[in-house]
Design an enzyme around this catalytic site. Structure first.
Site: not given
Ligand code: 13P
Length: 255
Positions: A103, A172
């Site tokens: 993000e 991730e």
């Molecule tokens: P979610 O578990 O909501 O998919 O988010 C993952 C995340 O970005 C953790 O840093």
């Protein structure tokens, strides 16, 4: 790689919870367990404004809860309106910082080089780093996953030697963040092995074995156990499901 008992369960609260809410969450979490939870290391990356109260609540917890931040600037101090330094985070009670989250890369245009400078400052300042890496959907479909992981990891950690022990890698895959299902466990295991091989090739075998690699992306209390059973998964980085006491405590309990 870690034994079952030391798997790390890390919540990333993103832009959720005030300091009061954080404090209540942590106090309640700590009182949920009559004996230490199965995965006894809980880490929470909370909003800047909640760090101090969260750290205070964590200090009274019946099992270890580490408090950290979700970002920081790479400069020691200076004219950077709206930014925060490693020293400020430490003073507030943070012991780690999440860097390179997708993000931040996507919405705030953070480059691999900038993330590298942040990692340098964080480690110099004595903060542990959770370095997020991961491919997006297009990169996976184009068969570029390994290339992306290699670039993100090696740029962020360039110039480091043994200090990479203070870095936890979070794999991730961007295409499963905030969705309903995580990446398949075999794929997670495969990409964690890819990351270990990159560490082995660039540094050495001892560090490749020692470095912790956690997985993040749509983890919840229904799928956490299966993912944690993979040998190369040292823990979880959990977004949405870490906001609810019910699901975060169930994951910590190994349910
Ligand atoms: P979610 O578990 O909501 O998919 O988010 C993952 C995340 O970005 C953790 O840093």
């Amino acid at each position: 790689m870690t034994t079952e008992a030391t798997k790390l369960i890390i919540g990333n609260w993103k832009m959720h919870k005030t300091s009061e809410e954080a404090s209540t969450f942590i106090q309640t979490l700590s009182s949920c367990f009559s004996s230490p939870p199965k995965y006894s290391e809980a880490w929470l990356a909370v909003p800047f404004t909640a760090i101090a109260k969260a750290a205070e609540a964590a200090a009274h917890s019946s099992f270890p809860i580490r408090i950290g931040a979700q970002n920081m600037h790479d400069a020691e101090e200076g004219a950077y309106t709206g930014e925060i330094s490693a020293r400020m985070l430490k003073e507030a009670g943070a012991s780690f910082v999440v860097l390179g989250h997708s993000e931040r890369r996507r919405l705030f245009f953070e480059s691999d080089e900038w993330i590298h400078r942040k990692v340098v400052r964080a480690i110099e300042s004595g903060l542990r780093v959770i370095l997020c890496v991961g491919e997006d959907k297009g990169e996976r479909e184009a068969g570029k996953t390994e290339e992306v992981l290699q670039r993100q990891l090696l740029t962020a950690l360039q110039g480091f030697s043994e200090e990479i022990q203070h870095v936890l890698i979070a794999y991730e895959p961007v295409w499963v963040i905030g969705k309903t299902a995580p990446a398949p466990p075999e794929m997670i295991e495969k990409e964690h092995l890819v990351l270990r091989k990159i560490v082995q090739a660039e540094w050495n075998n001892t560090l490749a074995k020692k470095i912790k690699i956690v997985y993040g992306g749509s983890v919840n209390s229904d799928n956490a156990k299966t993912i944690l059973e993979e040998a190369d998964v040292d823990g979880l980085l959990i977004g949405g499901a870490s906001l609810s006491l019910e699901s975060f405590s169930a994951i910590l309990q190994g349910k």
